[in-house]
Design an enzyme around this catalytic site. Structure first.
Site, PDB file in Angstrom:
ATOM      1  N   ALA A   1       0.603  -1.234   0.042  1.00 25.78           N
ATOM      2  CA  ALA A   1       0.028  -0.090   0.086  1.00 25.78           C
ATOM      3  C   ALA A   1       0.980   1.170   0.081  1.00 25.78           C
ATOM      4  CB  ALA A   1      -0.711   0.102   1.166  1.00 25.78           C
TER       5      ALA A   1
ATOM      6  N   TYR B   1      -5.807   8.614   1.996  1.00 24.23           N
ATOM      7  CA  TYR B   1      -5.037   7.470   2.378  1.00 24.23           C
ATOM      8  C   TYR B   1      -6.235   6.893   3.440  1.00 24.23           C
ATOM      9  CZ  TYR B   1      -2.207   4.585   5.429  1.00 24.23           C
ATOM     10  OH  TYR B   1      -1.648   3.425   6.262  1.00 24.23           O
TER      11      TYR B   1
ATOM     12  N   THR C   1      -5.409   0.923   9.238  1.00 24.08           N
ATOM     13  CA  THR C   1      -4.819   2.152   9.781  1.00 24.08           C
ATOM     14  C   THR C   1      -5.634   2.964  10.732  1.00 24.08           C
ATOM     15  OG1 THR C   1      -3.984   4.443   9.235  1.00 24.08           O
ATOM     16  CG2 THR C   1      -5.411   3.494   7.321  1.00 24.08           C
TER      17      THR C   1
ATOM     18  N   SER D   1       1.301   4.634   1.825  1.00 27.28           N
ATOM     19  CA  SER D   1       0.885   5.043   3.153  1.00 27.28           C
ATOM     20  C   SER D   1       1.146   6.423   3.677  1.00 27.28           C
ATOM     21  CB  SER D   1       1.373   3.771   4.146  1.00 27.28           C
ATOM     22  OG  SER D   1       2.914   4.007   4.060  1.00 27.28           O
TER      23      SER D   1
ATOM     24  N   ASN E   1      -3.771   2.053  -6.361  1.00 26.54           N
ATOM     25  CA  ASN E   1      -2.823   1.177  -5.588  1.00 26.54           C
ATOM     26  C   ASN E   1      -3.569   0.454  -4.561  1.00 26.54           C
ATOM     27  OD1 ASN E   1       0.289   0.455  -5.838  1.00 26.54           O
ATOM     28  ND2 ASN E   1      -0.187   0.404  -3.524  1.00 26.54           N
TER      29      ASN E   1
END
Ligand code: UDP
Length: 326
Positions: free
Chosen positions: A75, A141, A117, A77, A92
């Site tokens: 990923a 993100y 996250t 990030s 992505n």
């Protein structure tokens, strides 16, 4: 277990591969080496491939499998980069993970540990963020990871893919043996930037992004969690999936918040000298405070972080940065 680790050449993935090998699990790493390091793949067979290439994923799952478990760390990030280039993040992170999920369904693989996250939560509504906290990301993100968390629920109900999403607060620290560690180009994370500024001996190289946040010292507060504690959570999540269905999510952190200035002070204590910094403008997309309530991972997965002290976490990173091997 036999485990496919996508993104196993990266910071978190490589520490997990070492932990897997220490527990006698067999791992195969797939990575496109866009941000990962070939030198960090030391405990696994390595295959260079990109998750945006679904046919390659299907071939790998067929030829190398069957796998008891897939772990997915591929990923983009970085919050700041995601604000400037959201297309990169949606392609992505979202399209790449859809490719993986479709390849899993096509080849009969049904267990996934997904790297999520704390950025899925956005602005905190209470002091400690638990799993029930609303998910309202404030940057692309976090949004890309939230989208996948939702997709995982649907893929469970429709196709039987079982998953655990692990929402990291601030991953940091390094392998205490010093064999692998955190290395990003460019480096944007706080602890490596502090330590690198100390090694370079350049005063004022370190920048503190904003000191007018609504926090006691005006700098952002984060919950720093050691990468090896993240590794143990992934292995527990993988074991959990062998006997449990569902698309679950767990928050992973220490439950203690440290401001940027407190981290700089703690790093100074580890290194044995004061660290110079300048205060710059705040970074777009940064919430003022992110601290976890990770009790659910303890209760359901049996997870307990080992590195609960910020200075001992920083000490492992300091050991790595002084002797970086890649
Ligand atoms: N930060 C900073 N200087 C740096 C890197 C980060 O002041 O060189 C701040 C950043 O604005 C945030 C905190 O440190 O408030 C943690 O940032 P990091 O990039 O390490 O992790 P994130 O919270 O973005 O995942």
């Amino acid at each position: 277990m036999k485990i496919l680790v996508l993104g196993g050449a990266g910071y978190i993935g490589s520490h997990i591969c070492k932990a897997l090998s220490q527990q006698s699990h067999h791992s195969v790493v797939v990575d496109n080496l866009s941000t990962g390091h070939r030198e960090a793949v030391r405990w696994s067979r390595f295959i260079e491939a990109d998750i945006l290439d679904r046919d390659s994923l299907i071939r790998i799952l067929q030829d190398e499998g069957p796998f008891d478990l897939i772990m997915h760390f591929c990923a983009k990030s970085l919050v700041g980069e995601s604000m400037q280039n959201p297309a990169l993040y949606y392609r992505n992170n979202v399209v790449g993970t859809l490719n993986l999920l479709d390849a899993m369904v096509a080849t009969g693989h049904d267990k996934l540990v997904f790297s999520s996250t704390a950025a899925v939560f956005g602005m905190p509504e209470k002091e400690l963020i638990d799993e029930q906290h609303s998910r309202l990301p404030i940057n692309p993100y976090g949004q890309s990871k939230k989208m996948i968390e939702d997709v995982l629920g649907d893929y469970h109900d429709a196709y039987g893919v079982k998953s655990v999403a692990l929402r990291y607060f601030n991953a940091c620290g390094a392998d205490p043996d010093g064999e692998i560690g955190e290395r990003h180009e460019p480096e944007t994370h706080l602890i490596p930037n502090i330590l690198k500024s100390a090694i370079a001996g350049k005063t004022a190289e370190l920048k503190v992004f904003g000191d007018k946040y609504p926090t006691p010292d005006g700098t952002c507060i984060r919950d720093y969690i050691h990468v090896n504690d993240l590794a143990s959570a992934h292995i527990l999540a993988g074991e959990y999936l062998q006997t449990h269905a569902g698309a679950s999510a767990f928050n992973l952190g220490n439950g203690n918040g440290f401001s940027v200035l407190q981290v700089i002070e703690a790093a100074g204590n580890v290194i044995g000298r004061d660290i110079a910094y300048t205060v710059e403008a705040p970074r777009a997309g940064d919430p003022p405070i992110l601290v976890s309530d990770a009790r659910q991972a303890g209760e359901i997965l049996g997870w307990q972080p080992v590195y609960t002290d910020i200075e001992s976490i920083i000490a492992t990173a300091w050991h790595w940065h002084q002797n970086e091997t890649f």
